[in-house]
Enzyme design. Structure first.
Site, PDB file in Angstrom:
ATOM      1  N   CYS A 159       0.856  -1.192   0.000  1.00  0.00           N
ATOM      2  CA  CYS A 159       0.000   0.000   0.000  1.00  0.00           C
ATOM      3  C   CYS A 159       0.888   1.236   0.000  1.00  0.00           C
ATOM      4  CB  CYS A 159      -0.904  -0.011   1.231  1.00  0.00           C
ATOM      5  SG  CYS A 159      -1.954   1.456   1.386  1.00  0.00           S
ATOM      6  N   CYS A 204      -7.287  -1.618   1.699  1.00  0.00           N
ATOM      7  CA  CYS A 204      -6.178  -1.973   2.574  1.00  0.00           C
ATOM      8  C   CYS A 204      -6.749  -2.169   3.975  1.00  0.00           C
ATOM      9  CB  CYS A 204      -5.129  -0.871   2.574  1.00  0.00           C
ATOM     10  SG  CYS A 204      -3.804  -1.156   3.765  1.00  0.00           S
ATOM     11  N   CYS A 213      -8.653  -6.344  -9.460  1.00  0.00           N
ATOM     12  CA  CYS A 213      -8.330  -5.277 -10.410  1.00  0.00           C
ATOM     13  C   CYS A 213      -7.951  -4.047  -9.579  1.00  0.00           C
ATOM     14  CB  CYS A 213      -9.554  -5.017 -11.285  1.00  0.00           C
ATOM     15  SG  CYS A 213      -9.258  -3.929 -12.655  1.00  0.00           S
TER      16      CYS A 213
END
Length: 159
Positions: A75, A123, A146
């Site tokens: 992330c 996340c 995706c």
């Protein structure tokens, strides 16, 4: 006839007021929580748009589409490991795609933004929007995560 119409309207009203959208984790507390101003200071304009406003980057614009080295995709907001390179595949959609996430690090949520339910991926550490999951992935899992490339940072595996 009035009774049938009344019953039909009542059924429609009850059906529309169900808790179908209550699966959305609107008030979840994440390990990393910041104010909007703090996120804006840390993230680029595009990163903020995708991660904090659930935006989507344009297809075929991420350099991570062509990232084929071994390593981990983390992330960009909090450095949580999200995807391993061995689970990345070319879906032809224009966004980095993976058939699975690092266990426990990506949260599944429901997104009604375009008028129907989609599986949103976030996340699990900071709540940043990553992208969406679809059931048209490779045979390994059948899933296609995706992901907006701008939400990720690639960390190559050390030799």
């Amino acid at each position: 006839m009035k009774k049938i119409l009344s019953l039909l309207l009542l059924t429609l009203f009850i059906g529309c007021s169900s808790n179908a959208q209550s699966t959305k984790k609107e008030n979840k507390e994440y390990k990393i929580s910041k104010t909007e101003a703090e996120w804006k200071k840390q993230l680029s304009e595009q990163e903020f748009y995708v991660l904090r406003e659930a935006g989507t980057e344009r297809a075929f614009t991420s350099p991570l589409n062509k990232e084929h080295r071994k390593g981990t995709f983390v992330c960009v907001a909090c450095n949580t490991a999200l995807y391993k390179s061995e689970h990345k595949f070319d879906s032809g959609t224009g966004w980095p795609s993976f058939d699975r996430a690092v266990k426990g690090n990506v949260e599944l949520d429901v997104d009604y933004k375009i008028g129907y339910a989609r599986t949103e991926l976030k996340c699990n550490t900071c709540g940043g929007h990553l992208g969406h999951s679809f059931d048209d992935g490779p045979k390994t899992t059948g899933k296609r995560h995706c992901i907006n490339g701008v939400a990720l940072k690639f960390i190559p595996k050390e030799k």
